[in-house]
Design a protein around this motif. Structure first.
Motif, PDB file in Angstrom:
ATOM      1  N   ALA A 120       0.773  -1.126   0.001  1.00  0.00           N
ATOM      2  CA  ALA A 120       0.102  -0.158  -0.082  1.00  0.00           C
ATOM      3  C   ALA A 120       0.991   1.248   0.059  1.00  0.00           C
ATOM      4  N   PRO A 132      -5.179   3.515  -1.426  1.00  0.00           N
ATOM      5  CA  PRO A 132      -5.348   2.297  -1.155  1.00  0.00           C
ATOM      6  C   PRO A 132      -5.457   1.859   0.534  1.00  0.00           C
ATOM      7  N   THR A 136      -4.084  -3.297   1.188  1.00  0.00           N
ATOM      8  CA  THR A 136      -3.972  -3.353  -0.024  1.00  0.00           C
ATOM      9  C   THR A 136      -2.642  -4.158  -0.872  1.00  0.00           C
ATOM     10  N   TRP A 247      -9.449  -2.535  -9.555  1.00  0.00           N
ATOM     11  CA  TRP A 247      -9.236  -2.328  -8.388  1.00  0.00           C
ATOM     12  C   TRP A 247     -10.371  -3.244  -7.571  1.00  0.00           C
ATOM     13  N   GLY A 303     -11.397   5.634  -2.529  1.00  0.00           N
ATOM     14  CA  GLY A 303     -10.036   4.953  -3.293  1.00  0.00           C
ATOM     15  C   GLY A 303      -9.417   5.992  -4.062  1.00  0.00           C
TER      16      GLY A 303
END
Length: 383
Positions: A120, A132, A136, A247, A303
Motif C-alpha cells: 500500500a 489504498p 491492499t 481495483w 479509493g
C-alpha cells in the motif's frame, strides 16, 4: 446470378471486423453484414478505451493469446497508421488473497512475465492519486494499457475493404441456415439472400437469438461507463502519469479505470466490472440514473478521492456472458461450416486482434494452432 462468397460474417464489431480483415488478407471472398453503421455505439465495442494486460487473473491459459494479440495490434497500427494500443502501465489491486491480485501473480509467474508487487505505501508513493487501505496489494505490469475500440473497428474494416472484402452496413440479418450436408450456408436480410461456403457469427449481444441451437446459455447484461471531472484538474490523470487499473475492493466489487485518453473528453473513465443488470438489446435502458452514479462515488471517495468530481456523462454497453465467463470460439457443434465467436463476457476486446486470426484459421483450415480448448461450447454439455 447472385454472387457466391467464400464466407459471410454476421456482425462487424470487435471480432467480426478483425475476422473480415484476416480473411480478406488471405484472399477469401468475404461478405460482412452489420445491422448498424461502422463502429457504432449500440453494442459492446465503444466508449473510447478498453483495458489490455498480460498478467491475466481470469486464467493463465489466456496469456499466449494475449502475447499474440499484442503483435497483431502492432501489425494493424503499421498498416493503418493509427495509434490503437497505448501502453500506460497497469495496477491490479486488492486484498492479497483477492482474485485480481493472486490470479494476476499466478499468470505472471506461470508465463514468466515481468511484474512488480507493490504494498500500500508503495502504491501511494508512486501513484499518489490512489488511496489504498493498508491491506491492499498490487501487481504492477509495465506493458498494460488500453486499446481504442472504435478506432480498432474502423481500422480493421478499412483494411478489410482494401483487401477486397464486401462490407454492408445497416443491413440486419433476418435468418441464416446451414446446409445439412455440412457445406454451404444461406443468409437472408431485408435486402436479399446471400450464399457462401461458410459463415462466422460474431453478433455480440444479438448472438443469443442467432445461436439458440448452440447449447450455451448466453446472458446479456447492461453496464455503464462513467466519466468524471477530477476535482484538482485533469493533468494528473493524463496518459503518462496515471496507469490503467483494476481495483477489487474489500467487498469483492471490482472497478476499473483509465487515464484521460486525450480523445476530446476532459474527464477520466471508470466502471464496475461485474455489477450489470440483465437485459436484451431490445430492452436495454440507455439512461444513467443518480443512484448508479452515487454507487460509483461511494468507491471513488475512498479509493480515488480526486476523481470524485463533477459527473460528466455515462454510456451504456452490453456484456454477453457465458455461465463460466470464458469465451466461445469454435466450430458450431452440429454445423461444421459455421464458426462461432460469442460470449466474451466483458473481458474480450483486448483479444480482438488475435480472435480475428483464430477465426480465419478455423474457416480456412478447420483448426488453429492457437490454444482455444478453453472456449469449446461442448464444455457445458455435462454441467
Amino acid at each position: 446470378m447472385s454472387k457466391i462468397y467464400d464466407v459471410i460474417i454476421i456482425g462487424l464489431g470487435a471480432m467480426g471486423s478483425t475476422a473480415a480483415y484476416q480473411l480478406a488478407k488471405r484472399g477469401q471472398r468475404v461478405l460482412g453484414l452489420e445491422q448498424f453503421g461502422p463502429a457504432h455505439d449500440q453494442g459492446s465495442s465503444h466508449g473510447g478505451s478498453r483495458i489490455i494486460r498480460q498478467s491475466y487473473f481470469e486464467d493463465p491459459a489466456y496469456v499466449p493469446l494475449l502475447l499474440r494479440a499484442y503483435e497483431l495490434w502492432d501489425e494493424i497500427e503499421r498498416e493503418s497508421g493509427e495509434e490503437i494500443l497505448t501502453v500506460t502501465g497497469g495496477l491490479m489491486m486488492g486484498p492479497p488473497d483477492s482474485l485480481t491480485v493472486s490470479g494476476s501473480i499466478e499468470s505472471a509467474k506461470q508465463w514468466n512475465l515481468a511484474y512488480e508487487v507493490l504494498e500500500a505505501n508503495d502504491i501511494r508513493r508512486r501513484f499518489p492519486l490512489f488511496n489504498p487501505s493498508d491491506n491492499t496489494l498490487a501487481l504492477y505490469e509495465a506493458k498494460a494499457g488500453f486499446v481504442r475500440p472504435e478506432l480498432s473497428v474502423y481500422s480493421h474494416l478499412l483494411q478489410a475493404e482494401k483487401h477486397g472484402a464486401d462490407l454492408r452496413f445497416f443491413e440486419a440479418v433476418q435468418s441464416w441456415e446451414a446446409h445439412p450436408s455440412g457445406e454451404g450456408v444461406r443468409v437472408v436480410t431485408a435486402n436479399g439472400t446471400y450464399e457462401a461456403g461458410k459463415i462466422i457469427i460474431s453478433a455480440g449481444a444479438w448472438a443469443p437469438q442467432l445461436l439458440n441451437d448452440l447449447g450455451v446459455s448466453l446472458q446479456v447484461e447492461r453496464h455503464i461507463q462513467m466519466f468524471f471531472e477530477p476535482t484538482g484538474g485533469i493533468e494528473p490523470f493524463r496518459v503518462g502519469k496515471q496507469p490503467i487499473y483494476i481495483w477489487e475492493a474489500e467487498d469483492n466489487v471490482q472497478l476499473y479505470g483509465f487515464p484521460s485518453s486525450a480523445l476530446g473528453a476532459e474527464g477520466a473513465k471508470v466502471a464496475f466490472f461485474r455489477k450489470g443488470k440483465p437485459c436484451t438489446p431490445d430492452t436495454i435502458d440507455r439512461n444513467v440514473y443518480d443512484d448508479e452514479v452515487e454507487m460509483m462515488r461511494n468507491y471513488l471517495v475512498q479509493g480515488i478521492p480526486k476523481l470524485n468530481g463533477r459527473f460528466l456523462q455515462g454510456k451504456t454497453c452490453m456484456y454477453t456472458n457465458t455461465p463460466d465467463e470464458h469465451f466461445v470460439i469454435s466450430a458450431h457443434p452440429t454445423h461444421p461450416q459455421v464458426t462461432v465467436a460469442a460470449g466474451f463476457s466483458g473481458h474480450g476486446f483486448k483479444f480482438a486482434s488475435v480472435v480475428g486470426e483464430v477465426l480465419a484459421d478455423l474457416v480456412i483450415n478447420g483448426q488453429t494452432n492457437h490454444p482455444i480448448d478453453l472456449f469449446c461450447p461442448q464444455r457445458f454439455v455435462h454441467q
